[in-house]
Write an enzyme that holds these catalytic residues in place. Sequence first.
Site, PDB file in Angstrom:
ATOM      1  NE  ARG A 180      39.692  54.253  50.960  1.00  0.00           N
ATOM      2  CZ  ARG A 180      39.500  54.234  49.585  1.00  0.00           C
ATOM      3  NH1 ARG A 180      40.209  54.986  48.780  1.00  0.00           N
ATOM      4  NH2 ARG A 180      38.807  53.061  49.040  1.00  0.00           N
ATOM      5  CE  LYS A 219      34.581  52.853  55.585  1.00  0.00           C
ATOM      6  NZ  LYS A 219      33.742  52.141  54.560  1.00  0.00           N
ATOM      7  N   GLY A 237      38.245  42.519  41.298  1.00  0.00           N
ATOM      8  CA  GLY A 237      38.950  41.969  40.006  1.00  0.00           C
ATOM      9  C   GLY A 237      39.955  43.410  39.564  1.00  0.00           C
ATOM     10  CG  HIS A 238      43.100  43.980  40.016  1.00  0.00           C
ATOM     11  ND1 HIS A 238      43.051  43.261  40.859  1.00  0.00           N
ATOM     12  CD2 HIS A 238      43.245  45.169  40.245  1.00  0.00           C
ATOM     13  CE1 HIS A 238      43.209  43.799  42.041  1.00  0.00           C
ATOM     14  NE2 HIS A 238      43.300  45.082  41.550  1.00  0.00           N
ATOM     15  CG  ASN A 292      40.433  39.280  37.235  1.00  0.00           C
ATOM     16  OD1 ASN A 292      41.068  40.303  38.062  1.00  0.00           O
ATOM     17  ND2 ASN A 292      40.833  38.046  37.307  1.00  0.00           N
ATOM     18  CE1 TYR A 293      38.644  45.501  36.445  1.00  0.00           C
ATOM     19  CE2 TYR A 293      36.952  43.673  36.888  1.00  0.00           C
ATOM     20  CZ  TYR A 293      37.958  44.731  37.387  1.00  0.00           C
ATOM     21  OH  TYR A 293      37.878  45.204  38.498  1.00  0.00           O
ATOM     22  CG  ASP A 314      43.032  48.755  34.674  1.00  0.00           C
ATOM     23  OD1 ASP A 314      44.016  48.717  35.413  1.00  0.00           O
ATOM     24  OD2 ASP A 314      41.950  48.113  35.104  1.00  0.00           O
TER      25      ASP A 314
END
Length: 438
Positions: A92, A114, A177-178, A181-182, A208
């Site tokens: 970005r 964007k 999520g991270h 969570n997965y 991850d």
Amino acid sequence: MRSDEFRGEELICSTFSNTSKTSIPINHHEYDVIRKCFNEKYCYHILLFSLSEDPTMALAGVRVIELAGLAPVPFCGMILADFGAKVIRVDRTKVAMAMDTQARGKRSVALNLKSPEGVAVLKKLCVQSDVILEPFRKGVMEKMGLGPEELLKENPRLIYARLTGYGQSGAYAKAAGHDINYLAMSGLLSMLGRSNEKPYAPLNLVADFAGGGLTCAFGVVLALLERTKSGRGQVIDSSMVEGAAYVGSFMWKSRKIGLWNNSRGENLLDSGAPFYDTYRTSDGRYVAVGAIEPQFYTQLVHGLGLDAASLPSQMSFDDWPKLRQVFTNQFASKTQEEWARVFDGTDACVTPVLSMDEVISHPHNQERASFHRDAQGEVTPNPAPVLSQTPGSPCLARDPIIGEHTRPVLEEFGFKPAEVDQLLSAGVIECNAAKARL
Ligand SMILES: C[C@H](CCC[C@@H](C)[C@H]1CC[C@H]2[C@@H]3[C@H](O)C[C@@H]4C[C@H](O)CC[C@]4(C)[C@H]3C[C@H](O)[C@]12C)C(=O)SCCNC(=O)CCNC(=O)[C@H](O)C(C)(C)COP(=O)(O)OP(=O)(O)OC[C@H]1O[C@@H](n2cnc3c(N)ncnc32)[C@H](O)[C@@H]1OP(=O)(O)O
């Protein structure tokens, strides 16, 4: 004059002097250039073009566009870069520091997606690339007009890798999520933790990285291989829930042999067995014990100086707590170094628990050069696995700063300097010079 035969994904080169054929993987852009040249019979000159990459790297010539993400996609991009791919990370604009701590071997382009001009720039990069890696939740790329529909229409050979937590479909697809969570959703977290303790996530390793970045990199390589036959790219829907579960297939497949019949933390491989656990040594450090098989367990007992006849049977589950106490007391009687002298060179399956910095100096790791120090002098693992012909090679230079390579990359991809200037003045891109190191 060399005679060359151009066949789809690779260039088969032979010379008058020898008939050994060298096939050079080429990327989409080269494919088009070469095809045009062959049609106009300028075959020889194009070889120099396709030899610009280092052919000793497995992924030489593969061009990857990595959209900046948190951890899984940066790891995937680093793997591809380590094995020779040219990875361009699209950051970005207006961001002070890169979130990517796995940036070695990458170049950074700062681009505002964007803006419609920014989207057009990314499309031009993707037309000339082999892979795009995107780290966002479902629907974000489509919202920017950069979904698979659009990009594969312009480049049917593009491999579009989508690395998410929950995949591109399903009730959770758009949820944040991270790793934890997965991992929870994969079923594996329910198996992780010591007896009578709550489940715990082993760092952010399993979802991850193992089930995320590494599994996605595997998917990219599969798609590259398949493309050599079909000539087509495809979409990779890489869900970390599914990747983690897949990595853990053994846990499901070994239930029928009773490996997980007991509660969490009371089984053979989940810290339940005293001969498969860690133990504190007299100097406050630890050793890891993995003496599962009877012949290795015998050597463990011997190395500990214990009388096997005085101990309960190895597989007497009810006696495991008592056996663990015996081992705990024994290991507490010597330092980690002293135990290494007892067990090194045996099959007792006892190893020191090394710190992240000690690993580089352990004799075994040193002999294999498993780790190196990067530009910042930090210990870091070398690429794995080691391929005999085309081993991975980590870039040792410092990580790129955001937008450091915007100008050279855009010009490499066909933008004229005046166009780059215009994009810069419009705030669509950023071109940041690396600050001189004092
Ligand atoms: C456990 C791990 C998490 C590890 C995190 C660590 C890596 C970081 C934790 C602390 C960080 C350090 C700390 O902050 C201090 C320093 C700060 C410094 O600034 C940087 C260095 C630090 C040392 C810093 C370093 C590291 O970052 C830390 C150590 C994980 O589990 S990671 C896995 C996360 N999950 C996924 O990846 C699954 C898929 N992704 C998602 O689900 C979502 O992306 C996620 C992760 C939930 C985030 O959702 P969010 O709403 O934020 O984004 P998205 O919905 O995906 O949409 C992206 C939006 O961004 C726009 N966009 C993208 N690119 C551009 C562009 N070039 N130009 C303009 N706009 C762009 C895009 O259009 C989307 O916009 P909208 O939202 O409007 O649609």
